[in-house]
Design an enzyme around this catalytic site. Structure first.
Site, mmCIF file in Angstrom:
data_model
loop_
_atom_site.group_PDB
_atom_site.id
_atom_site.type_symbol
_atom_site.label_atom_id
_atom_site.label_comp_id
_atom_site.label_asym_id
_atom_site.label_seq_id
_atom_site.Cartn_x
_atom_site.Cartn_y
_atom_site.Cartn_z
ATOM 1 N N GLY A 43 0.837 -1.195 0.000
ATOM 2 C CA GLY A 43 0.000 0.000 0.000
ATOM 3 C C GLY A 43 0.865 1.235 0.000
ATOM 4 O O GLY A 43 2.012 1.193 0.464
ATOM 5 N N GLN A 48 2.895 10.000 1.186
ATOM 6 C CA GLN A 48 4.188 9.306 1.165
ATOM 7 C C GLN A 48 4.998 9.603 -0.090
ATOM 8 O O GLN A 48 6.170 9.234 -0.176
ATOM 9 C CB GLN A 48 3.981 7.791 1.263
ATOM 10 N N CYS A 95 6.262 0.106 6.954
ATOM 11 C CA CYS A 95 5.820 1.255 6.157
ATOM 12 C C CYS A 95 6.975 1.683 5.251
ATOM 13 O O CYS A 95 8.114 1.755 5.707
ATOM 14 C CB CYS A 95 5.430 2.396 7.098
ATOM 15 N N LEU A 96 6.663 1.936 3.979
ATOM 16 C CA LEU A 96 7.708 2.333 3.036
ATOM 17 C C LEU A 96 8.371 3.646 3.456
ATOM 18 O O LEU A 96 9.496 3.926 3.064
ATOM 19 C CB LEU A 96 7.126 2.465 1.624
ATOM 20 N N HIS A 137 -4.229 1.163 7.697
ATOM 21 C CA HIS A 137 -2.885 1.752 7.763
ATOM 22 C C HIS A 137 -2.773 2.919 6.777
ATOM 23 O O HIS A 137 -2.302 3.998 7.128
ATOM 24 C CB HIS A 137 -1.842 0.660 7.453
ATOM 25 N N GLU A 138 -3.227 2.688 5.531
ATOM 26 C CA GLU A 138 -3.115 3.724 4.499
ATOM 27 C C GLU A 138 -4.015 4.912 4.805
ATOM 28 O O GLU A 138 -3.633 6.062 4.608
ATOM 29 C CB GLU A 138 -3.444 3.151 3.112
ATOM 30 N N HIS A 141 -2.538 7.391 7.045
ATOM 31 C CA HIS A 141 -1.589 8.321 6.418
ATOM 32 C C HIS A 141 -2.294 9.606 5.991
ATOM 33 O O HIS A 141 -1.714 10.686 6.049
ATOM 34 C CB HIS A 141 -0.943 7.680 5.177
HETATM 35 CO CO CO Z 1 2.717 3.403 5.599
#
Ligand code: CO
Length: 192
Positions: A43, A48, A95-96, A137-138, A141
């Site tokens: 995701g 991000q 998380c990226l 999670h997304e 953000h």
């Molecule tokens: Co993340």
């Protein structure tokens, strides 16, 4: 497309609604999928990649080899709204934007998401398990919330060194950028 890393302040900002769904957005989304796959993520939310807007992408099966099947599993959620949180589950999340950090997070086991897609249709999905976890999670953000804020106190202590290292790296890169732009400005002055 570069992925913004912790502790960049854009990751803590409340994102703005998407007002126009157009080719430009579709292009950004395509770039985001590339960046997500390159980072082995499932995701990726717009903040991000430095865009403080309310949309994110998901593909919980990113290891599919055939491009057609890969595309079938790609979801874009624009201006999403989450409702009907039910039950509880716990996954080890990553998380990226926070590379090298993994920790368990408790979230609802089921969730309903209503969003727009790239052709401006509103759709609703009832999700559970891993897909439900990723979407929560997304969506966080978009509200400027990172998973590290939701881990247990014990885990918070455990991930502290990695977070410190990321903060140091961020500051170092910031100083480097500032130096480079100061150098550029000086050069411009000399030319004049
Ligand atoms: Co993340």
């Amino acid at each position: 497309m570069k992925i913004v890393k912790y502790p960049d302040p854009i990751l803590n900002k409340l994102a703005e609604p998407v007002e126009t769904i157009d080719d430009n957005l579709a292009k950004i989304v395509a770039e985001m999928f590339k960046a997500m796959y390159a980072g082995n993520g499932v995701g990726l939310a717009a903040p991000q990649v430095g865009i403080s807007k309310r949309f994110f992408i998901v593909n919980i099966d990113p290891h599919e080899q055939s491009p057609e099947k890969l595309a079938q599993n790609e979801y874009v959620f624009i201006n999403p709204i989450l409702t009907n949180f039910e039950g509880e589950q716990e996954y080890e999340e990553g998380c990226l934007s926070i590379p090298g950090v993994n920790a368990k997070v408790k979230r609802a086991q089921k969730v309903t998401i209503t969003a727009q897609n790239l052709v401006n249709e509103t759709f609703t999905l009832e999700l559970d398990g891993f897909f439900a976890e990723v979407v929560q999670h997304e969506n966080d953000h978009l509200d400027g919330i990172l998973f590290i804020q939701k881990v247990s106190p014990t885990e918070q202590i455990a991930i502290k060194p990695q977070l410190n290292a990321l903060r140091q790296k961020y500051q170092k890169e910031k100083r480097k950028k500032a130096k480079a732009s100061a150098k550029k400005a000086k050069k411009r002055k000399i030319k004049r």
